[in-house]
Design a protein around this motif. Structure first.
Motif, PDB file in Angstrom:
ATOM      1  N   ASP A  60     -32.190 -24.042 -31.631  1.00 22.53           N
ATOM      2  CA  ASP A  60     -30.791 -24.447 -31.773  1.00 22.53           C
ATOM      3  C   ASP A  60     -30.682 -25.911 -32.224  1.00 22.53           C
ATOM      4  N   VAL A  61     -31.431 -26.244 -33.275  1.00 24.44           N
ATOM      5  CA  VAL A  61     -31.387 -27.578 -33.877  1.00 24.44           C
ATOM      6  C   VAL A  61     -31.277 -27.419 -35.391  1.00 24.44           C
ATOM      7  N   GLN A  62     -31.081 -28.527 -36.079  1.00 30.97           N
ATOM      8  CA  GLN A  62     -31.015 -28.499 -37.534  1.00 30.97           C
ATOM      9  C   GLN A  62     -32.417 -28.352 -38.128  1.00 30.97           C
ATOM     10  N   VAL A  63     -32.481 -27.783 -39.329  1.00 29.94           N
ATOM     11  CA  VAL A  63     -33.770 -27.636 -40.007  1.00 29.94           C
ATOM     12  C   VAL A  63     -34.404 -29.000 -40.237  1.00 29.94           C
ATOM     13  N   GLY A  64     -33.599 -29.998 -40.577  1.00 32.50           N
ATOM     14  CA  GLY A  64     -34.134 -31.344 -40.773  1.00 32.50           C
ATOM     15  C   GLY A  64     -34.798 -31.882 -39.523  1.00 32.50           C
ATOM     16  N   THR A  65     -34.248 -31.568 -38.351  1.00 33.85           N
ATOM     17  CA  THR A  65     -34.858 -31.993 -37.083  1.00 33.85           C
ATOM     18  C   THR A  65     -36.211 -31.321 -36.887  1.00 33.85           C
ATOM     19  N   VAL A  66     -36.286 -30.043 -37.242  1.00 37.79           N
ATOM     20  CA  VAL A  66     -37.562 -29.326 -37.151  1.00 37.79           C
ATOM     21  C   VAL A  66     -38.610 -30.001 -38.031  1.00 37.79           C
ATOM     22  N   ARG A  67     -38.243 -30.367 -39.261  1.00 33.76           N
ATOM     23  CA  ARG A  67     -39.202 -30.964 -40.183  1.00 33.76           C
ATOM     24  C   ARG A  67     -39.674 -32.331 -39.682  1.00 33.76           C
ATOM     25  N   VAL A  68     -38.771 -33.122 -39.143  1.00 32.41           N
ATOM     26  CA  VAL A  68     -39.159 -34.437 -38.616  1.00 32.41           C
ATOM     27  C   VAL A  68     -40.111 -34.271 -37.439  1.00 32.41           C
ATOM     28  N   ARG A  69     -39.778 -33.372 -36.517  1.00 38.67           N
ATOM     29  CA  ARG A  69     -40.639 -33.155 -35.349  1.00 38.67           C
ATOM     30  C   ARG A  69     -42.000 -32.606 -35.764  1.00 38.67           C
ATOM     31  N   MET A  98     -48.986 -22.548 -35.587  1.00 39.56           N
ATOM     32  CA  MET A  98     -49.794 -21.573 -34.862  1.00 39.56           C
ATOM     33  C   MET A  98     -49.168 -20.188 -34.850  1.00 39.56           C
ATOM     34  N   GLU A  99     -47.847 -20.141 -34.691  1.00 38.05           N
ATOM     35  CA  GLU A  99     -47.156 -18.850 -34.668  1.00 38.05           C
ATOM     36  C   GLU A  99     -46.624 -18.445 -36.042  1.00 38.05           C
ATOM     37  N   GLU A 100     -46.744 -19.335 -37.009  1.00 37.93           N
ATOM     38  CA  GLU A 100     -46.463 -19.042 -38.420  1.00 37.93           C
ATOM     39  C   GLU A 100     -44.993 -18.723 -38.701  1.00 37.93           C
ATOM     40  N   LEU A 101     -44.099 -19.377 -37.976  1.00 36.38           N
ATOM     41  CA  LEU A 101     -42.675 -19.200 -38.249  1.00 36.38           C
ATOM     42  C   LEU A 101     -42.214 -20.219 -39.282  1.00 36.38           C
ATOM     43  N   GLU A 102     -41.191 -19.856 -40.037  1.00 33.37           N
ATOM     44  CA  GLU A 102     -40.601 -20.767 -41.001  1.00 33.37           C
ATOM     45  C   GLU A 102     -39.707 -21.772 -40.277  1.00 33.37           C
ATOM     46  N   SER A 103     -39.483 -22.914 -40.928  1.00 35.09           N
ATOM     47  CA  SER A 103     -38.662 -23.962 -40.316  1.00 35.09           C
ATOM     48  C   SER A 103     -37.272 -23.449 -39.970  1.00 35.09           C
ATOM     49  N   GLU A 104     -36.712 -22.606 -40.827  1.00 33.59           N
ATOM     50  CA  GLU A 104     -35.380 -22.070 -40.584  1.00 33.59           C
ATOM     51  C   GLU A 104     -35.351 -21.182 -39.334  1.00 33.59           C
ATOM     52  N   GLN A 105     -36.401 -20.383 -39.121  1.00 30.92           N
ATOM     53  CA  GLN A 105     -36.480 -19.557 -37.919  1.00 30.92           C
ATOM     54  C   GLN A 105     -36.587 -20.419 -36.668  1.00 30.92           C
ATOM     55  N   ILE A 106     -37.393 -21.475 -36.755  1.00 29.88           N
ATOM     56  CA  ILE A 106     -37.579 -22.364 -35.609  1.00 29.88           C
ATOM     57  C   ILE A 106     -36.274 -23.056 -35.262  1.00 29.88           C
ATOM     58  N   ALA A 107     -35.529 -23.473 -36.273  1.00 29.82           N
ATOM     59  CA  ALA A 107     -34.238 -24.118 -36.035  1.00 29.82           C
ATOM     60  C   ALA A 107     -33.311 -23.181 -35.266  1.00 29.82           C
ATOM     61  N   GLN A 108     -33.344 -21.899 -35.597  1.00 24.73           N
ATOM     62  CA  GLN A 108     -32.518 -20.916 -34.891  1.00 24.73           C
ATOM     63  C   GLN A 108     -32.957 -20.770 -33.442  1.00 24.73           C
ATOM     64  N   ILE A 109     -34.259 -20.682 -33.218  1.00 26.64           N
ATOM     65  CA  ILE A 109     -34.786 -20.499 -31.864  1.00 26.64           C
ATOM     66  C   ILE A 109     -34.499 -21.709 -30.981  1.00 26.64           C
TER      67      ILE A 109
END
Length: 305
Positions: free
Chosen positions: A165-174, A152-163
């Motif tokens: 404070d988790v790993q990119v892999g965790t973002v992708r699984v979620r 919805m907010e159109e952020l990349e997985s890497e940006q979300i991981a930073q926000i």
């Protein structure tokens, strides 16, 4: 990233009252929309937009580009959302496994029948997009946060991981589980079923192993994040499996609904809030409030101004 944030970053660098007022309006819409998608309560979203913007004013001139602006804004808003007094942020924390979210054979048969119903079925689904927000609010908060930030907010997985404070892999699984869950909740809502937690069901035993592997990696496939060779293997299976095609189309439709979802702030509230924040920002920068002073001020409920 939302184009509004890119535009706001460019406008802030102009340092004119007109550009600053427009930039704050864009930031206000972004924070309000994100808050509404997360909490579903308009008053909380308005309070959040006001508090977050007021706290951000002294930092805006120091944020060098749109990426830094997005990281700051979403991090502060995320933290504020967790303190909301209303909304479903403190429930539905059950972790969802893939086995709970992968469709069984009965559901796949229903999807195949729905796909065969053609354009009329699509028209019905289009009319019921308002149910999407309800489906999103049923998600556990960690999944909802990633879904809102990514689709919805159109952020990349890497940006979300930073926000977060988790790993990119965790973002992708979620993200994948959130997409599967919102698709399932949408199906329940469209069928008129009451709100409930997703119930663990037996694994899909009648489907080939390739189907289960595909279902488990669909987000990576749809977001073009798999290796070319693996992508070709997945595509070859999909082309020969009508059930997989039906499920992918249903999941893609759910993702497309998420990406097109927007929530607007009340126009009068937005205008008053923008005026207040613009005048305060111009005061911090010692710039005469030529534009902002022409609009009425509003009582700051949370900022204490």
């Amino acid at each position: 990233m939302r184009t509004e944030l890119i535009q706001a970053s460019e406008l802030l660098r102009r340092n004119t009252p007109e550009a600053i007022e427009e930039a704050i309006g864009l930031l206000q819409n972004t924070v309000f929309s994100f808050s509404m998608k997360m909490c579903g309560h308009r008053q909380d979203a308005e309070d959040t937009a006001q508090e977050v913007l007021f706290r951000s004013l002294k930092h805006l001139s120091k944020l060098e580009d749109a990426h830094a602006l997005a990281a700051w804004l979403y991090t502060v808003t995320k933290n504020r959302c967790h303190r909301m007094r209303r909304g479903p942020l403190q429930r539905n924390e059950t972790k969802l496994s893939l086995d709970e979210l992968i469709p069984d054979d009965d559901e796949l048969r229903r999807l195949l029948l729905a796909a065969e119903s053609g354009p009329e079925h699509d028209a019905i689904r289009a009319e019921q997009r308002q149910l999407l927000h309800q489906a999103v609010l049923r998600l556990p908060v960690p999944l909802r946060m990633v879904l809102v930030l990514h689709d919805m907010e159109e952020l990349e997985s890497e940006q979300i991981a930073q926000i977060l404070d988790v790993q990119v892999g965790t973002v992708r699984v979620r993200l994948h589980r959130a997409r599967l869950a919102v698709r399932k909740h949408m199906a329940d809502l469209l069928a008129g079923m009451p709100e409930k937690n997703i119930v663990v069901k037996p694994a899909v035993t009648d489907r080939p192993a390739e189907c289960r592997e595909l279902f488990a990696n669909l987000s990576e496939y749809l977001d073009a994040r798999v290796e070319p060779r693996t992508c070709e293997q997945m595509r070859a299976h999909i082309e020969g499996c009508p059930a997989c095609i039906a499920f992918i189309n249903d999941l893609r439709a759910a993702i497309d609904r998420c990406r097109s979802m927007e929530v607007a702030c009340d126009a009068d509230v937005a205008a008053r809030m923008r005026s207040l924040m613009t005048k305060e920002y111009l005061r911090l920068l010692s710039i005469p409030a030529v534009v902002a002073s022409s609009r009425p001020a509003v009582r700051a409920r949370k900022a204490g101004i």
